[in-house]
Design a protein around this motif. Sequence first.
Motif, short mmCIF file in Angstrom:
data_model
loop_
_atom_site.label_atom_id
_atom_site.label_comp_id
_atom_site.label_asym_id
_atom_site.label_seq_id
_atom_site.Cartn_x
_atom_site.Cartn_y
_atom_site.Cartn_z
N ILE A 1 -4.58 12.52 -4.04
CA ILE A 1 -5.48 11.54 -4.68
C ILE A 1 -5.66 10.35 -3.74
CG2 ILE A 1 -5.69 9.88 -6.57
CD1 ILE A 1 -4.19 11.95 -8.31
N ILE A 2 -6.90 9.95 -3.56
CA ILE A 2 -7.23 8.82 -2.71
C ILE A 2 -7.72 7.67 -3.58
CG2 ILE A 2 -8.69 7.96 -0.83
CD1 ILE A 2 -8.98 10.92 0.03
N ALA A 3 -7.09 6.52 -3.44
CA ALA A 3 -7.53 5.29 -4.08
C ALA A 3 -7.60 4.22 -3.00
CB ALA A 3 -6.57 4.89 -5.19
N LEU A 4 -8.18 3.09 -3.31
CA LEU A 4 -8.30 2.00 -2.35
C LEU A 4 -7.36 0.86 -2.73
CD1 LEU A 4 -12.13 1.77 -1.61
CD2 LEU A 4 -10.37 3.16 -0.50
N ASN A 5 -6.96 0.10 -1.73
CA ASN A 5 -6.05 -1.02 -1.94
C ASN A 5 -6.81 -2.27 -2.36
OD1 ASN A 5 -7.00 -0.68 0.80
ND2 ASN A 5 -5.76 -2.45 1.38
N GLY A 6 -6.49 -2.79 -3.51
CA GLY A 6 -7.17 -3.98 -4.01
C GLY A 6 -6.97 -5.19 -3.14
N GLY A 7 -5.85 -5.25 -2.42
CA GLY A 7 -5.60 -6.37 -1.53
C GLY A 7 -6.66 -6.49 -0.45
N GLY A 8 -7.24 -5.35 -0.06
CA GLY A 8 -8.29 -5.38 0.95
C GLY A 8 -9.58 -5.99 0.46
N PHE A 9 -9.70 -6.21 -0.84
CA PHE A 9 -10.85 -6.87 -1.45
C PHE A 9 -10.52 -8.33 -1.79
CE2 PHE A 9 -11.24 -2.37 -2.17
CZ PHE A 9 -12.58 -2.08 -2.09
N ASP A 10 -9.41 -8.82 -1.25
CA ASP A 10 -8.86 -10.13 -1.57
C ASP A 10 -8.40 -10.19 -3.03
OD1 ASP A 10 -8.06 -12.69 -0.58
OD2 ASP A 10 -9.63 -13.60 -1.79
N GLY A 11 -7.96 -9.04 -3.53
CA GLY A 11 -7.33 -8.99 -4.83
C GLY A 11 -5.81 -9.02 -4.68
N PRO A 12 -5.06 -8.88 -5.75
CA PRO A 12 -3.60 -8.86 -5.66
C PRO A 12 -3.14 -7.77 -4.69
CG PRO A 12 -4.30 -9.05 -7.94
CD PRO A 12 -5.53 -8.78 -7.15
N PRO A 13 -2.18 -8.06 -3.82
CA PRO A 13 -1.79 -7.11 -2.77
C PRO A 13 -1.36 -5.74 -3.29
CG PRO A 13 -0.87 -9.28 -2.32
CD PRO A 13 -1.47 -9.34 -3.70
N THR B 1 0.81 -1.22 0.00
CA THR B 1 0.00 0.00 0.00
C THR B 1 0.84 1.27 0.00
OG1 THR B 1 -0.17 -0.09 2.41
CG2 THR B 1 -1.95 -1.11 1.14
N ASP B 2 2.16 1.13 -0.09
CA ASP B 2 3.03 2.31 -0.06
C ASP B 2 2.63 3.32 -1.13
OD1 ASP B 2 5.91 3.31 0.96
OD2 ASP B 2 5.81 3.60 -1.22
N ILE B 3 2.28 2.82 -2.30
CA ILE B 3 1.93 3.73 -3.41
C ILE B 3 0.68 4.54 -3.09
CG2 ILE B 3 0.60 1.99 -4.68
CD1 ILE B 3 1.73 3.26 -7.26
N LEU B 4 -0.24 3.99 -2.30
CA LEU B 4 -1.44 4.73 -1.93
C LEU B 4 -1.10 5.90 -1.01
CD1 LEU B 4 -4.01 1.87 -1.21
CD2 LEU B 4 -3.60 3.09 -3.34
N PHE B 5 -0.16 5.67 -0.09
CA PHE B 5 0.26 6.75 0.80
C PHE B 5 0.97 7.85 0.02
CE2 PHE B 5 -0.53 3.35 3.77
CZ PHE B 5 -1.04 4.00 4.89
N ARG B 6 1.79 7.46 -0.94
CA ARG B 6 2.47 8.46 -1.77
C ARG B 6 1.47 9.27 -2.58
NH1 ARG B 6 8.40 6.64 -3.72
NH2 ARG B 6 8.91 5.17 -2.05
N LEU B 7 0.51 8.58 -3.17
CA LEU B 7 -0.51 9.30 -3.95
C LEU B 7 -1.23 10.33 -3.09
CD1 LEU B 7 -2.23 6.58 -6.18
CD2 LEU B 7 -1.17 8.70 -6.99
N ALA B 8 -1.64 9.92 -1.90
CA ALA B 8 -2.40 10.82 -1.03
C ALA B 8 -1.55 12.00 -0.58
CB ALA B 8 -2.94 10.05 0.16
N GLU B 9 -0.32 11.70 -0.13
CA GLU B 9 0.52 12.75 0.43
C GLU B 9 1.06 13.71 -0.63
OE1 GLU B 9 3.89 14.91 1.91
OE2 GLU B 9 3.96 13.39 0.34
#
Length: 556
Positions: free
Chosen positions: A493-505, A481-489
Amino acid sequence: MTVQHISRDEIRRLQQLSPFELKNTLSSLAGEHERRTAFQMLNAGRGNPNFTAPTPREAFFRLGMFAVEESRAQASWDPELVGVPQEKGIADRFRAWLDAHQGESGVDLLTRLLDWGTGEAGYDPDPFVWELADAAIGDHYPEPDRMLKHTEDVVRRYLYQELGEGMGSGGGVDLFAVEGGTAAMCYIFGSLKENRLMHAGDTVAIMTPIFTPYLEITELADFGFEQIHIQASAVGPDGGHTWQYPDEELDKLRDPSVKALFCVNPTNPPSVRMDDRTLERIADIVATDNPNLVIITDDVYSTFAPGFRSLAAVCPRNTITVYSFSKYFGATGWRLGVIATHRKTILDEQIAALPEADKVALDTRYESLSLDPRSLKFTDRLVADSRDVALNHTAGLSLPQQLQMLLFSAYCLLDTDQHYKQQAQALIQHRLDRLETGLGYRLPADANRVAYYIEIDFRSFAQREFGDELVAFLDQNYEPTDILFRLAEQTGIIALNGGGFDGPPWSIRFSLANLDDDQYEQIGKSTRAVALQYVDEFRAQGGTLPPVDPELDPTL
């Protein structure tokens, strides 16, 4: 707070949260970016659409004015304390009222609805129009409690039109109007348990990736089901995900100990519909190996998929279908959904086959509803269970909500050119095009892709485009999820982590429903820029990369 202040250990801890809870932390980072730079925070994690269907809403409010005028005509006490619409002669009065208001917004749809209802549909005019007016006023409890008579028929026709040939074949379906798709799932799992059709420890198959709460609900102590996952792990010729289900995954359903199959179709987050091969294989499994398999399918995104066909169309008697009006009509706040069960559902057969001790216990549960409680259909039990049985007499969705549901359905039934559907689908595809333009990358063509959401597996992409060394570097140095934190900071931009949906981490979910069209190109550009930071960091540590497409990285 900057991304440098968040340790890998902290990111690892946070990414254990549901994506919808992790989003709160990302929102805080994005908010800091907005305050620091004045660039607008863009929340591409929300599935709530920013488009709505105006015409059926205009018809709703216009019909409300007619209903109030009908009520004022019954003013026998005081102008501010009036009666309710009267059934006798109301169809003629409605026709005259529509004629007097021709040209006003919503009136054309109501006129066509009246013509269709009293013509092609064969409704008795006064009861039909009275149901519309009475629903607008909302003075009565729902009667029937499961769903209003004409509303159910209109919505049923709509579902038959949208969910594919075969939906309801062999007897038709009964509908239960509920407060959106999430309420539907709560009611379904509750009734399966209460009626001894599912027990703690029973195995439920879940087709993943899937909406995270659907993974969580079956694990609650209230249910305690065991999960097996049917993973959409198929890949295409380029090595990218097709988000379809290999035969070896589907064949897990052949085990009769798998009591239920739970899915969202088209999927969330990949937003891809099941292909015909998958539908046919599941139908074959039910026919040959697991005839008692209960299928629960959430088809909320179906109307964004051209030529969609539900599991309810290929396994009608085994399937409980959930449909919500929230996404297609921009009606999340209305809380409108239906549960459809076949009139000859296998659930009734399973209840009839229960051990005598279970039947006696259920007789006691439902004895206040019927002198012959064993004759109660699963659908009627579902309605009663939604109100803990004792309050069954006040069960059902509010009348104004059912009226808006009817008008949404009628709007599409009468839209013979499918103008609204074409425009809604085109809007989503246009936004996908803008996102791809920003990314500098085109997804392979896929007729099954709906694109309400897009799930991008960054690790898989990096492997295909840059090779194994970069992937090893990512795995060694960063959390998925490192890329999500970089995007936000860095970009807000806010996106969701696919791994949390049992998708690829390493996958990222973007919603293409809730932002302005041009903002998706900005999201694409920002995502590409942030992703290429990993390439720069890899090179800074002495890593080398093979040649890549210059359109992906024009600096190379």
